[in-house]
Scaffold this motif. Structure first.
Motif, mmCIF file in Angstrom:
data_model
loop_
_atom_site.group_PDB
_atom_site.id
_atom_site.type_symbol
_atom_site.label_atom_id
_atom_site.label_comp_id
_atom_site.label_asym_id
_atom_site.label_seq_id
_atom_site.Cartn_x
_atom_site.Cartn_y
_atom_site.Cartn_z
ATOM 1 N N GLY A 1 -3.899 -14.562 30.593
ATOM 2 C CA GLY A 1 -3.715 -14.700 29.156
ATOM 3 C C GLY A 1 -3.526 -16.125 28.698
ATOM 4 O O GLY A 1 -3.902 -16.483 27.576
ATOM 5 N N SER B 1 -4.197 -15.430 22.735
ATOM 6 C CA SER B 1 -3.372 -14.464 23.448
ATOM 7 C C SER B 1 -1.898 -14.831 23.371
ATOM 8 O O SER B 1 -1.508 -15.983 23.539
ATOM 9 C CB SER B 1 -3.796 -14.373 24.915
ATOM 10 O OG SER B 1 -2.948 -13.501 25.615
ATOM 11 N N LEU C 1 -5.466 -10.608 31.094
ATOM 12 C CA LEU C 1 -6.220 -9.901 30.064
ATOM 13 C C LEU C 1 -7.285 -9.019 30.704
ATOM 14 O O LEU C 1 -7.576 -7.921 30.219
ATOM 15 C CB LEU C 1 -6.883 -10.893 29.110
ATOM 16 C CG LEU C 1 -5.952 -11.849 28.346
ATOM 17 C CD1 LEU C 1 -6.770 -12.756 27.448
ATOM 18 C CD2 LEU C 1 -4.924 -11.078 27.560
ATOM 19 N N TYR D 1 -1.157 -9.145 23.440
ATOM 20 C CA TYR D 1 -2.359 -9.818 23.905
ATOM 21 C C TYR D 1 -3.111 -10.563 22.806
ATOM 22 O O TYR D 1 -3.961 -11.373 23.094
ATOM 23 C CB TYR D 1 -3.296 -8.799 24.559
ATOM 24 C CG TYR D 1 -2.733 -8.224 25.832
ATOM 25 C CD1 TYR D 1 -2.997 -8.817 27.053
ATOM 26 C CD2 TYR D 1 -1.919 -7.103 25.812
ATOM 27 C CE1 TYR D 1 -2.487 -8.302 28.227
ATOM 28 C CE2 TYR D 1 -1.406 -6.574 26.983
ATOM 29 C CZ TYR D 1 -1.681 -7.179 28.181
ATOM 30 O OH TYR D 1 -1.158 -6.673 29.334
#
Length: 905
Positions: free
Chosen positions: A367, A373, A381, A883
Motif C-alpha cells: 500500500g 492508499s 493491496l 485502502y
C-alpha cells in the motif's frame, strides 16, 4: 515466492522472453524466402493466397459476418487470392470453389461452412473434421463482439472425417458433431432469443490483459467483487474466499449466482464455504474463446445459472509447438507480472493430442507504493501469487460413428499476503489451492441425423489458509454422469424442427477440516442430484416461406427438472423467440425461471451461539437474557428467480460492416439466503413487527438444546448498562439468526453493442462500443423494511460501464486503442456519504504478426489515472484496514506495460 526469491522469477522470465525473441527473429529471417502464398498479409477483397482458415477469418472480420466452421475441415487447406468487388456470400463461395466445402447462410448475420463430399486434395495427416469445436471467423467484443445466432433451421449433420478413408463415399462425408454453443443443447443452433456474446482468442490477446481475472473484470456486465485484491469487500468476506480466488459476478447478483463452466463442465467451488468458482486457475493461454450468456439458464443447466452462464472453451485443435512468454510491470513500481507457457499438439488422421504447461506469477503491491492508499505500513493491496497449470486433451475416432475425447487440467496456486492494522498484528497469510477438473465424452452417430453424447466429469478443489490465528482448510468436489441425444424431429415449412433430450446424475461433496486455533466444527456432507431436461427449437418461418415483414420466425421451449437429496426438487422452464421482419434485423426475447441450490456449507456447517442481555420493552426489568444462534440451517430451500429479456440485432444491408445490438433484462431474484437480524442483532426484540418469525419467547430447555446442536458456545456478552452475565437457565428469548430464505433482489438494465468494420486503402478499421446501463439494483432484506439501494454505491455495480475501442491493421502490423469508463457513484458507508468520481482509462496495444507467431506491446491505463479516491472504507471484516479505493470497480496498478511473444515451432 516473489518476496522470498527477490527478482529471480523476473530474471527467469526475462531470459526466456529474450531467447524466444531471438528464435523468432531467426525464424522470420529464414522465412523471407518463402513464397508470397504463405504470407499472412491481408487486404479486404485484395487478399493474396493464404491458409483458408485465415482467409475466412479475415473476410468475416471485415464484413461483420459470423462465419462458423469446424476448424478441422479447413485445416491445412489453402485458398486462392481473393480480389474484386464481391459480396460476402460471393467471396466465401469463391474461396470454397473446387473443394468439398460449401457455405450456407443460416441467418442474416451467420454463414456456416460444412463438408458435403470427399476431397481428394485434402492431406491425410491432420484431423480432418474430427474437431468438437467450431472456429468463428469474426472477432468479438470488447473489440469485435459476435453474437453467434444461427437459425433454428441450421443444418445438423453427423461428423465423419473427410479425406480418402472408407467413410468418404459418393453420398458425401458427414460430420459427427456440430458445435454446441452455450445456452442450448442442440447442435448447430445458438440459443434462440438469448443474448450470447463470444470473445475469441484474438480479442483476448488484443486486450493486453495477462490473466483470466483481469480480462473478465473488463467486461461491462461483470462486477469484480471477488478476486485476489478484494479480500475486504463484503461479498468476498461472506464467500469466505480463503484461497484469494477470482470469481465472475454478472449483474452484481453474487459470484454464486453465475454458472461457470469449462468446456461445458461444472467446476467445483472453492474457499472455506465452497461458495465461489475460481476462474484464476484457467490460464488465458489455454483459452480458445469465452462464451457469455447474459440470461438465466436453469432450464438448460440447472442450479446457479441465475444471472447467466460463462463457458471457457479450451484449445484442442492444435498442431505443433507454441511458446508464449509475457513480462509486465507498473510504471509507478511496486508490482510485476511474469508468465510462461508451452503447448504441444499432434493431430493425426483419426484424432489428436494437446499438452500444455503454464506458469503465471506476480509480486505483491504494498500500500505504501500508492499515494491514494491509506493502508497502514506496507499492507498489501494485491498479494503475491504463483500458479502452475498442466493441461492435456486427447480425441480419438473409434469408428465411423463413434469418437471419444478426454481432457484434464490441474492447477496449484500459492498466495502470500502481508497485512497489518490497528486491530491486528503484522502477519503473513499463506493460502494454497489445488484444483483439478477432468472430463470424458463419447459422441455416437445415430440414425436419421441424430446423435447421442455420453459424458462424465469430476472436479475437485482444496483450499488451505494459514496465519497467526490458525488454519482454515476446506474441500469441495463435483462429479457428473450424463447422456444427451439431439437431432431433427420433422421438416416444417420454416425449417427443421429440432429437439434435445437428456438426463444427468451429479454428486456434490463439501468438507471442512478441524483446526487447532479456529473454532470451527468439522463438516463432511454431500448430496445427490438427479435431473432430466428437454429442449425444442421450432422454425415457423424461414427462407422457403418468407414474406414481406416476416423473413424469419422461430421459438424455442426448454425445461429442466432437478431432484436434490437434501432440500427437494424444482422445475424450471424457458421460452425464447426470434422474429426477423426484414433482412438484417432480428427482434428477440426470452422468459424463464432459474434457481440456486443452497450451499452445502449453508445447510450443514454449524455455527455459534452467545448469551447476551438485550433491551426488552416487555420485561419488567427492561432487559432479557437472549440466546443468539447463527450459522447454517438444514431447513433452507433453494433461491429462485424470474427473468425476461427483450432486444434486437441490426446489421443494415445498406451499410456493410455495421452492427448494433441492444438487450433489456429484468431479473427478480427471490428467497435469497441471508442472515436474519443482521441489521439489528441486539434490538430485534423491540421490533416484533419485522422480526417476529425469528423471535422465540420463553423457550423450553429442549428447544434451547436443539439450538446448541452443531454450534460452538461463544463468550457471554453484556451490553453496557444491561446487567451481569447470565447462564442458559436465565434465557427467556431466542434470537434465531440462522440463515434463512428471506431476501429479494431486483435488477433491471440494458446491454448495448455497436460495431463498424471497413477498409480504406491498405488499412482495415474496426470500431466497437459495448456497455451496460443499470436502471435498478435493490435488495429487500426483511418485509416491512425499505429496500437497500445497492446501485451506484461502494462495492456494488455502478449504473454505467462502457468499453469502446478502435483497431487498425495494415498487413502484419495492428494497433488497438480502448477507452474504459465507469460512472460516478457514492460511498454511503462513510458519514456524510462521499461522492466517488467517475473513472476513465485508456489502453493501447501494438501487435506485429510474423509467419510463426506475433509480438505485442500493451499499455493499460496509458495516462496513469489513479483510481477514484474512497474515504474511510474499512469494513468490520477487514479489521479496520483502509485502502483508499474500491477494488470491486477499480484497479490500484496505474499505468501497466506488458510485452508478450508467442512463437509457433
Amino acid at each position: 515466492m516473489w518476496r522470498n526469491l527477490g527478482r529471480k522469477p523476473v530474471r527467469i522470465a526475462t531470459s526466456a522472453l529474450l531467447l524466444a525473441i531471438s528464435q523468432a527473429l531467426y525464424a522470420q529471417n529464414a522465412a523471407t524466402t518463402e513464397p508470397p502464398a504463405q504470407s499472412l498479409g491481408a487486404y479486404d477483397f485484395d487478399l493474396p493466397a493464404q491458409p483458408l482458415v485465415t482467409m475466412l477469418r479475415e473476410v468475416g472480420q471485415r464484413t461483420g459476418t459470423n462465419i462458423l466452421f469446424q476448424s478441422g475441415i479447413v485445416k491445412d487447406r489453402h485458398s486462392p487470392a481473393l480480389r474484386g468487388r464481391l459480396t460476402v456470400d460471393q467471396a466465401v463461395r469463391q474461396l470454397l470453389d473446387g473443394t468439398s466445402l460449401r457455405a450456407q447462410r443460416t441467418s442474416a448475420t451467420t454463414i456456416v461452412v460444412r463438408a458435403v463430399g470427399p476431397d481428394p486434395t485434402e492431406p491425410r495427416e491432420g484431423r480432418g473434421s474430427n474437431d468438437t469445436g467450431a472456429a468463428p471467423a469474426s472477432s468479438t467484443t470488447p473489440g469485435n463482439e459476435a453474437r453467434q445466432r444461427e437459425g433454428g433451421d441450421a443444418p445438423t449433420e453427423d461428423r465423419r472425417q473427410a479425406g480418402t478413408s472408407s467413410a468418404a463415399t459418393s453420398e458425401g462425408v458427414v460430420e459427427l458433431e456440430k458445435m454446441v454453443v452455450t445456452g442450448t443443447h442442440i447442435r448447430g443452433s445458438a440459443p434462440i432469443g438469448a443474448p450470447l456474446q463470444l470473445y475469441d482468442r484474438e480479442t483476448i490477446e488484443r486486450s493486453g490483459y495477462g490473466n483470466t481475472e483481469d480480462f473478465m473484470r473488463s467486461l461491462p456486465a461483470n462486477l469484480g467483487s471477488v478476486g485476489a485484491s478484494t479480500s475486504f469487500v463484503p461479498e468476498a468476506i461472506d464467500a469466505a474466499n480463503t484461497g484469494f480466488g477470482s470469481a465472475v459476478n454478472l449483474r452484481g447478483l453474487g459470484s454464486d449466482a453465475t454458472l461457470v463452466l469449462m468446456d461445458g463442465t461444472r467446476i467445483a467451488p472453492g474457499g472455506f464455504k465452497g461458495a465461489i468458482v475460481d476462474i484464476s486457475f484457467i490460464p488465458l493461454s489455454l483459452i480458445e474463446r469465452i462464451e457469455v450468456l447474459g440470461d438465466g439458464a436453469s432450464a438448460i443447466y440447472g442450479s446457479d445459472a441465475v444471472a447467466g452462464v460463462v463457458n471457457y472453451v479450451l484449445r484442442e485443435d492444435f498442431h505443433g509447438a507454441e511458446t508464449s512468454a509475457r513480462l509486465a510491470a507498473a510504471t509507478q513500481g511496486g508490482y510485476e507480472q511474469a508468465s510462461l507457457s508451452q503447448a504441444y499438439g499432434k493431430q493425426w488422421y483419426s484424432g489428436g493430442l494437446v499438452l500444455a504447461y503454464s506458469y503465471a506469477g506476480n509480486s505483491n503491491l504494498p500500500g505504501d507504493k500508492r499515494d491514494f492508499s491509506q493502508a497502514v505500513g506496507d499492507n498489501d493491496l494485491i498479494p503475491e501469487v504463483a500458479a502452475h497449470n498442466a493441461f492435456v486433451n486427447i480425441t480419438q475416432r473409434l469408428s465411423d460413428t463413434v469418437d471419444i475425447s478426454g481432457r484434464a487440467i490441474y492447477s496449484e496456486r500459492d498466495v502470500d499476503r502481508y497485512s497489518i492494522s490497528p486491530l491486528t498484528p503484522a502477519m503473513s497469510t499463506d493460502a494454497h489451492t489445488k484444483q483439478f477438473v477432468t472430463g470424458l465424452s463419447a459422441n455416437i452417430a445415430l440414425a436419421n441425423d441424430w446423435q447421442g453424447r455420453a459424458t462424465g466429469s469430476h472436479s475437485w478443489n482444496r483450499t488451505k489458509l494459514e496465519n497467526v490465528f490458525g488454519i482454515q482448510d476446506g474441500e469441495s468436489s463435483s462429479s457428473t454422469l450424463g447422456f444427451k441425444t439431439d437431432g431433427p424431429l420433422a421438416s416444417l415449412a420454416g425449417g427443421m424442427l429440432q429437439a434435445a433430450f437428456g438426463a444427468e446424475y451429479r454428486r456434490e461433496d463439501f468438507a471442512r477440516f478441524a483446526t487447532e486455533q479456529f473454532v470451527y466444527l468439522p463438516v463432511d456432507r454431500g448430496r445427490n442430484i438427479k435431473s432430466a431436461y428437454a429442449e425444442l427449437n421450432v422454425p415457423l418461418v424461414g427462407d422457403a416461406n418468407a414474406r414481406p415483414g416476416l423473413q424469419r420466425l422461430a421459438f424455442s421451449v426448454a425445461a429442466r427438472y432437478e431432484d436434490y437429496s437434501d432440500f427437494g426438487d424444482t422445475l424450471n422452464p424457458k421460452l425464447g423467440v426470434e422474429w426477423s421482419p426484414l433482412s438484417g434485423l432480428t427482434l428477440r426475447g426470452t422468459a424463464g425461471t432459474s434457481f440456486k441450490a443452497p450451499l452445502l456449507a449453508d445447510l450443514y456447517s454449524g455455527g455459534s451461539v452467545i448469551l447476551v442481555n438485550v433491551p426488552d420493552p416487555e420485561s419488567l426489568t427492561g432487559t432479557s437474557t437472549a440466546l443468539l444462534a447463527n450459522g447454517s440451517n438444514a431447513d433452507l430451500d433453494s433461491e429462485s428467480s424470474r427473468a425476461w429479456t427483450a432486444g434486437f440485432d441490426w446489421r443494415p444491408t445498406g451499410v456493410p460492416g455495421l452492427r448494433f445490438g441492444l438487450t433489456y433484462f429484468d431479473i427478480s431474484y427471490e428467497d435469497r439466503i441471508e442472515q436474519p437480524l443482521r441489521a439489528n442483532p441486539f434490538g430485534f426484540i423491540s421490533r416484533p413487527d419485522l422480526y417476529g418469525p425469528f423471535i422465540l419467547r420463553d423457550p423450553s430447555m429442549q428447544t434451547i438444546d436443539e439450538f446448541l446442536v452443531d454450534r460452538t458456545f461463544g463468550d457471554t456478552t453484556v451490553l453496557p448498562g444491561f446487567g451481569p452475565p447470565r447462564t442458559l437457565a436465565d434465557v427467556t428469548v431466542i434470537g434465531d439468526m440462522r440463515l434463512a430464505n428471506l431476501a429479494a433482489t431486483d435488477v433491471r438494465g440494458v446491454d448495448f453493442d455497436l460495431g463498424y468494420a471497413l477498409s480504406k486503402g491498405v488499412y482495415d478499421w474496426t470500431f466497437n462500443l459495448a456497455g451496460t446501463y443499470l436502471f435498478e439494483k435493490q435488495t429487500l432484506l426483511v418485509d416491512g423494511l425499505p429496500p437497500v439501494i445497492e446501485l451506484d454505491t461502494l462495492f456494488n455495480p455502478v449504473d454505467l460501464r462502457v468499453v469502446t475501442s478502435a483497431n487498425v491493421r495494415r498487413d502484419k502490423v495492428s494497433a488497438n486503442l480502448a477507452l474504459n469508463y465507469i460512472d460516478a457513484y457514492r460511498n454511503i458507508l462513510d458519514s456524510p456519504p462521499q461522492a466517488i468520481d467517475s473513472w476513465l482509462t485508456v489502453d493501447l496495444q501494438f501487435r506485429y504478426d510474423y509467419r510463426s507467431g506475433h509480438v505485442s506491446l500493451g499499455i493499460n491505463n496509458l495516462l496513469d489515472e489513479a483510481p477514484p479516491f474512497v474515504r474511510n472504507n474499512g469494513q468490520p471484516g477487514s479489521a479496520g484496514q483502509q485502502y483508499g479505493y474500491d477494488p470491486a470497480n477499480a484497479s490500484p496498478l496505474g499505468r501497466f506495460v506488458s510485452l508478450q511473444l508467442t512463437h509457433r515451432w
